[in-house]
Design a protein around this motif. Structure first.
Motif, short mmCIF file in Angstrom:
data_model
loop_
_atom_site.label_atom_id
_atom_site.label_comp_id
_atom_site.label_asym_id
_atom_site.label_seq_id
_atom_site.Cartn_x
_atom_site.Cartn_y
_atom_site.Cartn_z
N ASN A 1 3.85 1.42 -14.01
CA ASN A 1 4.31 2.76 -14.36
C ASN A 1 3.23 3.82 -14.18
OD1 ASN A 1 6.91 1.87 -15.10
ND2 ASN A 1 6.21 1.35 -17.16
N ASP A 2 1.99 3.36 -13.97
CA ASP A 2 0.86 4.26 -13.78
C ASP A 2 0.03 3.74 -12.60
OD1 ASP A 2 -1.57 5.67 -13.87
OD2 ASP A 2 -1.51 5.84 -16.04
N PRO A 3 -0.19 4.56 -11.59
CA PRO A 3 -0.96 4.12 -10.42
C PRO A 3 -2.34 3.57 -10.77
CG PRO A 3 0.08 6.23 -9.99
CD PRO A 3 0.28 5.95 -11.45
N ALA A 4 -2.89 4.01 -11.90
CA ALA A 4 -4.21 3.52 -12.32
C ALA A 4 -4.19 2.04 -12.66
CB ALA A 4 -4.71 4.32 -13.52
N ASP A 5 -2.99 1.50 -12.91
CA ASP A 5 -2.84 0.08 -13.28
C ASP A 5 -2.45 -0.78 -12.09
OD1 ASP A 5 -3.37 0.76 -15.94
OD2 ASP A 5 -1.25 1.22 -16.32
N LEU B 1 4.03 5.92 -5.25
CA LEU B 1 4.02 6.00 -6.71
C LEU B 1 3.07 7.09 -7.18
CD1 LEU B 1 4.99 4.67 -9.40
CD2 LEU B 1 2.92 3.27 -9.28
N GLN B 2 1.91 7.18 -6.53
CA GLN B 2 0.94 8.22 -6.88
C GLN B 2 1.53 9.61 -6.63
OE1 GLN B 2 -2.56 7.58 -8.02
NE2 GLN B 2 -2.03 9.64 -8.70
N LYS B 3 2.28 9.74 -5.56
CA LYS B 3 2.92 11.01 -5.22
C LYS B 3 3.93 11.40 -6.30
CE LYS B 3 5.29 13.21 -1.30
NZ LYS B 3 5.86 12.97 0.05
N ILE B 4 4.70 10.43 -6.78
CA ILE B 4 5.66 10.70 -7.87
C ILE B 4 4.90 11.10 -9.12
CG2 ILE B 4 7.42 9.69 -9.37
CD1 ILE B 4 8.09 7.75 -7.08
N GLU C 1 0.83 -1.21 0.00
CA GLU C 1 0.00 0.00 0.00
C GLU C 1 0.86 1.26 0.00
OE1 GLU C 1 -3.23 0.24 -0.53
OE2 GLU C 1 -3.15 -1.94 -0.79
N TYR C 2 1.97 1.18 0.75
CA TYR C 2 2.89 2.32 0.79
C TYR C 2 3.52 2.54 -0.58
CZ TYR C 2 6.86 5.26 2.22
OH TYR C 2 7.78 6.28 2.33
N TYR C 3 3.85 1.46 -1.28
CA TYR C 3 4.42 1.58 -2.63
C TYR C 3 3.47 2.33 -3.55
CZ TYR C 3 5.37 0.35 -7.47
OH TYR C 3 5.57 0.43 -8.82
N TYR C 4 2.21 1.93 -3.58
CA TYR C 4 1.25 2.57 -4.48
C TYR C 4 0.97 4.02 -4.07
CZ TYR C 4 0.39 -1.88 -6.80
OH TYR C 4 0.54 -3.03 -7.52
N GLU C 5 0.97 4.27 -2.78
CA GLU C 5 0.76 5.64 -2.28
C GLU C 5 1.92 6.54 -2.72
OE1 GLU C 5 1.51 7.64 2.03
OE2 GLU C 5 0.19 5.89 2.04
N VAL D 1 8.27 12.72 -15.14
CA VAL D 1 7.56 11.68 -14.39
C VAL D 1 7.90 10.26 -14.87
CG1 VAL D 1 5.29 10.72 -13.83
CG2 VAL D 1 5.68 13.19 -13.67
N PRO D 2 7.83 9.97 -16.17
CA PRO D 2 8.14 8.60 -16.61
C PRO D 2 9.54 8.15 -16.20
CG PRO D 2 7.07 9.80 -18.38
CD PRO D 2 7.39 10.81 -17.31
N ARG D 3 10.52 9.05 -16.28
CA ARG D 3 11.89 8.71 -15.91
C ARG D 3 12.01 8.48 -14.41
NH1 ARG D 3 16.54 9.21 -18.92
NH2 ARG D 3 18.52 9.42 -17.78
N ALA D 4 11.34 9.33 -13.62
CA ALA D 4 11.37 9.19 -12.17
C ALA D 4 10.73 7.88 -11.72
CB ALA D 4 10.65 10.37 -11.51
N VAL D 5 9.65 7.47 -12.40
CA VAL D 5 8.97 6.22 -12.06
C VAL D 5 9.83 5.01 -12.40
CG1 VAL D 5 7.02 4.73 -12.68
CG2 VAL D 5 6.64 7.16 -12.24
N VAL D 6 10.44 5.02 -13.59
CA VAL D 6 11.29 3.90 -14.01
C VAL D 6 12.49 3.75 -13.06
CG1 VAL D 6 12.90 3.13 -15.81
CG2 VAL D 6 10.63 3.93 -16.44
N THR D 7 13.10 4.86 -12.69
CA THR D 7 14.23 4.83 -11.76
C THR D 7 13.79 4.29 -10.40
OG1 THR D 7 15.20 6.76 -12.87
CG2 THR D 7 16.05 6.21 -10.69
#
Length: 253
Positions: free
Chosen positions: A186-190, A50-53, A44-48, A157-163
């Protein structure tokens, strides 16, 4: 764990000197959740986070890159006219390119902070474009950050998420296969949905064969050469284990 009981994370697979602060912030809490057996809370913390990023709510001071000036501006300009052994142009340095662009007279040892604001994960800080270069980053004013360390702004954003995901992936060794396969997105919606049972932590199941040491087979098992060695000396090959067992029993008594 240090003298105050705080867990210190080390090792390049988890932390390194060049690790962005926004990832370090996640790891400080995330690893502690795993060490305390809180698999579902970690997910849950990971998805939270990720949404912030994804929403560009990470402070620029935590997502910025820091580069130390190691060349004078004259030496850097001279370097750009030189070729590598392969005959290619020398690589561009993002922080020096930004200083050139802003016409800033930098000094050796200065630290320049900058943020990648490209549109794709593949957009590096500086890229060749025809005969010129494309700068996909902007410089941060250290004074502004000092006054407002939580200031947010535009970043890639895409680069920050991949990293981010690349650094989180090794931690998934604590989870069952269905979580390993479906957690990172790569997208919190997924985001994936996992049951409490699926979130239970495991051990002894590496990503690939050979990733985990086989202590029993590689260290404790006596080889034929070792058996021959002890036989020639008239010593029981198991004597070292017997001594260890005797020492343990004396310690317990």
């Amino acid at each position: 764990m240090d003298a105050k009981g705080k867990i210190k994370l080390t090792g390049n697979s988890i932390k390194s000197k060049k690790l962005p602060l926004y990832i370090e912030e996640f790891l400080d809490k995330g690893v502690n959740l795993l060490l305390n057996g809180k698999g579902k809370e970690f997910i849950e913390y990971y998805y939270e986070y990720l949404q912030k990023i994804f929403d560009q709510k990470i402070a620029l001071s935590k997502i910025a890159q820091r580069a130390k000036v190691k060349l004078t501006m004259d030496d850097y300009v001279k370097r750009l006219s030189q070729k590598t052994k392969a005959g290619n142009q020398m690589s561009r340095m993002a922080h020096m390119e930004l200083a050139l662009q802003a016409k800033i007279n930098v000094n050796l040892g200065d630290v320049i902070m900058y943020v990648n604001n490209g549109l794709k994960a593949s957009h590096g800080d500086v890229q060749k474009k025809g005969d010129g270069v494309q700068i996909n980053c902007y410089m941060l004013d250290a004074n502004i950050l000092e006054n407002d360390p939580n200031m947010t702004g535009e970043y890639n954003v895409p680069r920050a998420v991949v990293t981010f995901n690349k650094r989180i992936e090794p931690l998934l060794v604590c989870f069952k296969q269905e979580v390993r396969d479906g957690l990172l997105v790569n997208d919190p919606a997924d985001r994936g949905i996992f049951t409490t049972e699926q979130c239970e932590l495991i051990n002894g199941m590496p990503f690939e064969q050979g990733d985990q040491d086989r202590l029993q087979e590689d260290v404790l098992q006596i080889t034929d050469a070792e058996l021959e060695y002890w036989k020639k000396r008239g010593v029981d090959s198991n004597y070292i284990y017997n001594l260890a067992e005797e020492g343990w029993e004396k310690q317990m008594n």
